[in-house]
Design a protein around this motif. Structure first.
Motif, short mmCIF file in Angstrom:
data_model
loop_
_atom_site.label_atom_id
_atom_site.label_comp_id
_atom_site.label_asym_id
_atom_site.label_seq_id
_atom_site.Cartn_x
_atom_site.Cartn_y
_atom_site.Cartn_z
N ALA A 76 -0.95 -0.42 -4.30
CA ALA A 76 -1.98 0.62 -4.27
C ALA A 76 -1.34 1.95 -3.99
CB ALA A 76 -3.03 0.29 -3.20
N THR A 77 -2.00 3.00 -4.45
CA THR A 77 -1.52 4.35 -4.18
C THR A 77 -2.66 5.34 -4.32
OG1 THR A 77 0.11 6.04 -4.79
CG2 THR A 77 -0.85 4.78 -6.59
N ASN A 78 -2.54 6.44 -3.60
CA ASN A 78 -3.49 7.55 -3.76
C ASN A 78 -2.83 8.72 -4.47
OD1 ASN A 78 -1.77 8.54 -1.84
ND2 ASN A 78 -3.32 8.90 -0.27
N ASP A 107 0.84 -1.19 0.00
CA ASP A 107 0.00 0.00 0.00
C ASP A 107 0.88 1.25 0.00
OD1 ASP A 107 -2.25 1.52 0.01
OD2 ASP A 107 -2.85 1.06 2.07
N GLU A 108 0.38 2.31 -0.62
CA GLU A 108 1.11 3.58 -0.74
C GLU A 108 2.48 3.35 -1.38
OE1 GLU A 108 -0.69 5.95 -0.41
OE2 GLU A 108 -2.24 5.32 0.99
N ILE A 109 2.48 2.66 -2.51
CA ILE A 109 3.73 2.33 -3.20
C ILE A 109 4.45 3.58 -3.68
CG2 ILE A 109 2.60 2.09 -5.45
CD1 ILE A 109 5.43 -0.14 -4.15
N GLY A 110 3.71 4.68 -3.85
CA GLY A 110 4.31 5.93 -4.30
C GLY A 110 5.25 6.55 -3.29
N GLU A 111 5.21 6.08 -2.04
CA GLU A 111 6.09 6.61 -1.00
C GLU A 111 7.43 5.88 -0.95
OE1 GLU A 111 5.03 9.28 0.47
OE2 GLU A 111 3.09 9.08 -0.55
N MET A 112 7.60 4.84 -1.75
CA MET A 112 8.84 4.06 -1.73
C MET A 112 9.96 4.83 -2.43
SD MET A 112 9.44 0.16 -3.16
CE MET A 112 8.34 -0.57 -1.95
N GLY A 113 11.15 4.80 -1.83
CA GLY A 113 12.29 5.51 -2.39
C GLY A 113 12.84 4.84 -3.64
N PRO A 114 13.59 5.59 -4.47
CA PRO A 114 14.11 5.07 -5.75
C PRO A 114 14.97 3.83 -5.61
CG PRO A 114 14.31 7.46 -5.66
CD PRO A 114 13.90 7.03 -4.29
N GLU A 115 15.85 3.77 -4.60
CA GLU A 115 16.72 2.61 -4.46
C GLU A 115 15.92 1.35 -4.17
OE1 GLU A 115 19.82 3.27 -1.66
OE2 GLU A 115 20.72 4.94 -2.77
N LEU A 116 14.93 1.47 -3.31
CA LEU A 116 14.10 0.32 -2.99
C LEU A 116 13.20 -0.04 -4.16
CD1 LEU A 116 13.90 -1.55 -0.64
CD2 LEU A 116 12.11 -0.14 0.34
N GLN A 117 12.82 0.93 -4.96
CA GLN A 117 12.05 0.65 -6.17
C GLN A 117 12.84 -0.26 -7.11
OE1 GLN A 117 10.61 4.23 -8.12
NE2 GLN A 117 10.18 5.19 -6.14
N ALA A 118 14.15 -0.01 -7.21
CA ALA A 118 15.00 -0.84 -8.07
C ALA A 118 15.05 -2.27 -7.56
CB ALA A 118 16.41 -0.24 -8.12
N LYS A 119 15.12 -2.45 -6.25
CA LYS A 119 15.15 -3.81 -5.69
C LYS A 119 13.82 -4.51 -5.90
CE LYS A 119 16.83 -6.32 -1.65
NZ LYS A 119 17.58 -6.23 -0.38
N LEU A 120 12.71 -3.76 -5.76
CA LEU A 120 11.39 -4.34 -6.00
C LEU A 120 11.25 -4.78 -7.45
CD1 LEU A 120 8.47 -5.00 -5.25
CD2 LEU A 120 7.90 -2.59 -5.64
#
Length: 454
Positions: A280-282, A240-253
Motif C-alpha cells: 500500500a502507498t499514499n 504499508d507505505e511501500i513508496g518509502e522503501m529505499g532502492p537497494e531494498l526494493q531490489a531485494k524485494l
C-alpha cells in the motif's frame, strides 16, 4: 505442507513417508544425519521428523540446529524402546513431541497435525505483536456508499486469488483494513497476516526487520532472528507505505517476489518462503519512478491488480455509519452507556472535510467520548474542541497553513495527546492508556511542546 523425514532404517522410512504422503503432505526424505543436516540448513519445511540415533548427526544435534535456524518449525523425535529418557531430555531442548518405535501410523498423523496447528498458532502470536487489533477501524469495513461497495467487490475478487495487490489511498482511509480483508477472504486466511509499516522503521533497520539476521551479523546480534517474511510463511505480508522503501531494498524485494527466497542479513544460505505480498502507498509511484526513487520493474510486479480506496470526502454517506460504529465502540471502551450523537453533531460531522479520513474521524469521536458530560451527549462544540480548548479543526495560525493531510493529522494527534494529558491531571501513564499508545509514544507526541520527561 512440507515435512522433513530423517530415518536411517529404510523400511521404516518408506512406511512413514507413504503414510504422510497419503495424508496429503509433501515428504522430503533423508537416510542419514549428514543429508538431514544439509536439508535443515536449506530450510523450507513446516515440520521435521528426526530419528534419535543416526550416523554422523544424531536427532538431538539436528533438533538443536533446526531450533536455532528455524525456531517456529516443530520437531518430532523418533526413538526406539529404552531411549525415552533421552527423548524427554531432548524435548527440554525444544522438541515438540516424540514417538516410540514401533510407530503407530494413526498416532503419527495425530501428532503431526497437532504440531502443525501449534506452529500456526505460534506464527499468529508472533505477528499479532505489531497489529493494531484494539482499534475499532480494524474490526470490519463500515459504510454503505456505492463507491465503497465497488471497492469491496474488487477486493473480494482479488482475495480469491494469490496475486500481489497494490492498495492506493490517502493516509487514514483504511488501507490495512482492506489488506486484512483480502487476506481473510483468501486461501491463506488460516495463516499469519503480518503488517509492516515501511515508513515507521528507519531505512537502516528495515532490511533486518523484513529479512532477519544471522548470529554475529553485526555488533549485538547474539543470536539469529527471523524477519517478518519468515513470520508470514504460508500467510500474507502487508508492506504499508511501500513508496518509502529505499532502492537497494526494493531490489531485494523484487528478488523475493520472483524467486521466493532471500538471505538474512549476515547470512549466505537462502531462506525459502511461501508468502503472499500485499502493498500500500499514499504516494504517486509513477512520479517516484520518474524521479528515479522507485524501481519501474518492481512497480509493474506489484501493480498487477491495483485497488484505490476513495477518501472520506468522496463518500460522505459513509460518515454517519462510521461515526455510529465508533460511538458504539467507545461507549463500551470507556464505560459511558449513555454516549450518543446529537442531531446537530451529526450535521457537523457530515459538513467537515476530514483530511485525515476515517482515522481522523475515529480520533475525533474518541476524544469527544472522553470529554462528553455525564448525560453522554456529544455536541458540535465537543466535536470541534469546545469549552475554549484549541483544536486544529477550528483553524488558527498554527494549523491554517497545513494543506498536507499527513502533517495535519500529526498535529491533530499531538493536540489530542496534550488535551487528554490535561484531562488526566498530568498522569502520563493513564493518558497513554486512554489513547491506546505506549508511554514512549506519548513522550514523542509531547516533544514539540517541550514536555518530554528527562
Amino acid at each position: 505442507m512440507r515435512i522433513l523425514l530423517a530415518e536411517d532404517r529404510a523400511s521404516l522410512r518408506m512406511v512413514l513417508a507413504e503414510t504422510l504422503t497419503r495424508a496429503g503432505y509433501q515428504v522430503v526424505e533423508a537416510a542419514e544425519g549428514r543429508a538431514a543436516m544439509a536439508l535443515v540448513e536449506e530450510g523450507g519445511f513446516d515440520l521435521a521428523l528426526f530419528d534419535l540415533k543416526m550416523p554422523v548427526y544424531s536427532g538431538t544435534q539436528l533438533l538443536l540446529a533446526s531450533r536455532e535456524r528455524w525456531p517456529l518449525v516443530p520437531v518430532v523425535l523418533l526413538t526406539a524402546y529404552g531411549s525415552v529418557e533421552v527423548a524427554v531430555s531432548a524435548m527440554k531442548s525444544g522438541a515438540f513431541d516424540f514417538l516410540s518405535k514401533p510407530i503407530d501410523t494413526d498416532h503419527l498423523l495425530m501428532v503431526v497435525k497437532r504440531a502443525l496447528d501449534a506452529s500456526r498458532q505460534e506464527r499468529r502470536h508472533e505477528s499479532l505483536e505489531t497489529e493494531l487489533g484494539r482499534s475499532p477501524v480494524f474490526q470490519g469495513i463500515v459504510g454503505a456508499s456505492e463507491v465503497l461497495r465497488r471497492v469491496q467487490e474488487e477486493a473480494a475478487k482479488i482475495a480469491r486469488t494469490d496475486t500481489t495487490c497494490l492498495i492506493l489511498g490517502e493516509t487514514g482511509v483504511g488501507k490495512e483494513l482492506f489488506a486484512r480483508a483480502i487476506h481473510d477472504g483468501g486461501p491463506r486466511r488460516d495463516e499469519p497476516f503480518v503488517p509492516v509499516n515501511c515508513a515507521a522503521i528507519p531505512a537502516t533497520l528495515l532490511e533486518n526487520e523484513l529479512f532477519g539476521h544471522e548470529k554475529g551479523a553485526y555488533t549485538g546480534a547474539h543470536e539469529s532472528r527471523m524477519g517478518r517474511f519468515e513470520l508470514a510463511h504460508r500467510g500474507t505480508i502487508f508492506l504499508d507505505e511501500i513508496g518509502e522503501m529505499g532502492p537497494e531494498l526494493q531490489a531485494k524485494l523484487l528478488r523475493v517476489l520472483e524467486e521466493k527466497r532471500f538471505t538474512r542479513v549476515g547470512g549466505t544460505r537462502p531462506v525459502i518462503v511461501d508468502v503472499r505480498v500485499l502493498c500500500a502507498t499514499n504516494r504517486d509511484l509513477a512520479e517516484l519512478i520518474r524521479a528515479k526513487l522507485f524501481r519501474e520493474d518492481l512497480y509493474y510486479r506489484l501493480s498487477a491488480f491495483p485497488i484505490r480506496i476513495p477518501p472520506l470526502r468522496e463518500r460522505r454517506e459513509d460518515i454517519l455509519p462510521l461515526a455510529s460504529h465508533f460511538v458504539n465502540h467507545f461507549r463500551q471502551e470507556i464505560a459511558k452507556p449513555s454516549l450518543h450523537l446529537l442531531p446537530e453533531a451529526e450535521s457537523w460531522l457530515v459538513s467537515q472535510p476530514w483530511p485525515g479520513n476515517v482515522r481522523e474521524l475515529m480520533n475525533r469521536i474518541e476524544r469527544a467520548a472522553i470529554l462528553a458530560e455525564a448525560d453522554g451527549a456529544i455536541t458540535p462544540a465537543i466535536l470541534a474542541g469546545g469549552g475554549g480548548v484549541f483544536s486544529p479543526a477550528l483553524g488558527g495560525p498554527r494549523f491554517s497553513s497545513l494543506q498536507d493531510p499527513e502533517e495535519w493529522l500529526r498535529e491533530e494527534e499531538r493536540w489530542r495527546a496534550v488535551e487528554i494529558l490535561r484531562r488526566c491531571g498530568g498522569d502520563r501513564r493513564r493518558a497513554a492508556r486512554i489513547l491506546g499508545i505506549t508511554p514512549l509514544r506519548m513522550n514523542e507526541l509531547l516533544a514539540p511542546q517541550g514536555q518530554v520527561e528527562p
